[in-house]
Design a protein around this motif. Structure first.
Motif, PDB file in Angstrom:
ATOM      1  N   GLY A   1       0.810  -1.214   0.000  1.00 25.34           N
ATOM      2  CA  GLY A   1       0.000   0.000   0.000  1.00 25.34           C
ATOM      3  C   GLY A   1       0.839   1.258   0.000  1.00 25.34           C
ATOM      4  O   GLY A   1       0.794   2.045  -0.939  1.00 25.34           O
ATOM      5  N   CYS A   2       1.636   1.445   1.064  1.00 22.90           N
ATOM      6  CA  CYS A   2       2.407   2.688   1.205  1.00 22.90           C
ATOM      7  C   CYS A   2       3.827   2.576   0.670  1.00 22.90           C
ATOM      8  O   CYS A   2       4.528   3.577   0.583  1.00 22.90           O
ATOM      9  CB  CYS A   2       2.436   3.122   2.669  1.00 22.90           C
ATOM     10  N   GLU A   3       4.270   1.377   0.348  1.00 24.97           N
ATOM     11  CA  GLU A   3       5.596   1.116  -0.218  1.00 24.97           C
ATOM     12  C   GLU A   3       6.733   1.409   0.760  1.00 24.97           C
ATOM     13  O   GLU A   3       7.865   1.639   0.352  1.00 24.97           O
ATOM     14  CB  GLU A   3       5.803   1.876  -1.526  1.00 24.97           C
ATOM     15  N   LEU A   4       6.435   1.388   2.063  1.00 22.29           N
ATOM     16  CA  LEU A   4       7.461   1.551   3.098  1.00 22.29           C
ATOM     17  C   LEU A   4       7.764   0.187   3.706  1.00 22.29           C
ATOM     18  O   LEU A   4       6.978  -0.757   3.565  1.00 22.29           O
ATOM     19  CB  LEU A   4       6.976   2.525   4.175  1.00 22.29           C
ATOM     20  N   ASP A   5       8.920   0.083   4.401  1.00 23.12           N
ATOM     21  CA  ASP A   5       9.276  -1.172   5.047  1.00 23.12           C
ATOM     22  C   ASP A   5       8.167  -1.616   5.989  1.00 23.12           C
ATOM     23  O   ASP A   5       7.580  -0.805   6.703  1.00 23.12           O
ATOM     24  CB  ASP A   5      10.580  -1.029   5.828  1.00 23.12           C
ATOM     25  N   LEU A   6       7.911  -2.899   5.976  1.00 20.79           N
ATOM     26  CA  LEU A   6       6.851  -3.469   6.801  1.00 20.79           C
ATOM     27  C   LEU A   6       7.402  -3.840   8.171  1.00 20.79           C
ATOM     28  O   LEU A   6       8.393  -4.571   8.263  1.00 20.79           O
ATOM     29  CB  LEU A   6       6.288  -4.708   6.108  1.00 20.79           C
ATOM     30  N   THR A   7       6.796  -3.314   9.218  1.00 21.38           N
ATOM     31  CA  THR A   7       7.151  -3.674  10.593  1.00 21.38           C
ATOM     32  C   THR A   7       5.873  -3.752  11.408  1.00 21.38           C
ATOM     33  O   THR A   7       4.889  -3.079  11.107  1.00 21.38           O
ATOM     34  CB  THR A   7       8.087  -2.633  11.243  1.00 21.38           C
ATOM     35  N   GLY A   8       5.889  -4.567  12.442  1.00 17.42           N
ATOM     36  CA  GLY A   8       4.742  -4.666  13.345  1.00 17.42           C
ATOM     37  C   GLY A   8       3.597  -5.461  12.755  1.00 17.42           C
ATOM     38  O   GLY A   8       3.764  -6.278  11.859  1.00 17.42           O
ATOM     39  N   GLN A   9       2.391  -5.191  13.289  1.00 21.21           N
ATOM     40  CA  GLN A   9       1.218  -5.933  12.862  1.00 21.21           C
ATOM     41  C   GLN A   9       0.872  -5.604  11.414  1.00 21.21           C
ATOM     42  O   GLN A   9       0.834  -4.442  11.021  1.00 21.21           O
ATOM     43  CB  GLN A   9       0.029  -5.626  13.757  1.00 21.21           C
ATOM     44  N   ALA A  10       0.635  -6.654  10.641  1.00 25.74           N
ATOM     45  CA  ALA A  10       0.396  -6.492   9.212  1.00 25.74           C
ATOM     46  C   ALA A  10      -0.484  -7.627   8.714  1.00 25.74           C
ATOM     47  O   ALA A  10      -0.926  -8.479   9.483  1.00 25.74           O
ATOM     48  CB  ALA A  10       1.729  -6.488   8.473  1.00 25.74           C
TER      49      ALA A  10
END
Length: 157
Positions: free
Chosen positions: A37-46
């Motif tokens: 979606g936002c194209e940022l690194d994924l961290t935390g709940q997803a």
């Protein structure tokens, strides 16, 4: 918006941006995955696509984004969430000037697009390097700046 449905005895959810069911996923830094979606690194709940050969991931915050927003950078019209670029494979964010290929908040009347991350930049920030809070300004006429957004001090300008 999202519907819950069990697949292989694992709870799953649906999101309008993706054709396959998603499951809850706890992202860690070492996973090195990017939010679709936002194209940022994924961290935390997803959320992660349940199909093994599909690399679709969403932050929980991107999963829950508002369908429509009013934004100070484009005060005349509402911006509508689009799950894919409106003009082909990419778009240019009118807030930061960078390209995007994920979700965008869009005004179809003006062809105005804002990255999800840019849409939710705080209006004011505290900065260690400056004694006063800084306020976000849009379309400020500063020489040498191509994009229109910048932070400025309300006290000393």
């Amino acid at each position: 918006m999202a519907s819950k449905k069990p697949v292989n005895n694992r709870p799953s959810v649906r999101h309008p941006s993706h054709n396959h069911p998603l499951r809850v996923f706890k992202a860690r830094d070492e996973d090195e995955v990017v939010c679709s979606g936002c194209e940022l690194d994924l961290t935390g709940q997803a959320f992660k696509c349940m199909k093994s050969d599909c690399d679709f991931f969403l932050h929980k915050s991107c999963f829950d984004l508002l369908r429509e927003i009013k934004h100070k950078s484009h005060p005349d019209h509402s911006l509508t969430m689009l799950h894919s670029p409106p003009y082909g494979k990419s778009y240019t964010c009118d807030a930061c000037g960078e390209y995007g290929s994920g979700f965008t908040y869009n005004c179809s009347e003006c062809q105005y697009d804002v990255h999800v991350g840019c849409a939710f930049i705080p209006e004011t920030v505290e900065c260690e390097d400056h004694e006063h809070p800084l306020t976000l300004l849009y379309n400020t006429p500063c020489k040498g700046r191509e994009d229109g957004a910048m932070f400025i001090c309300d006290v000393c300008e």
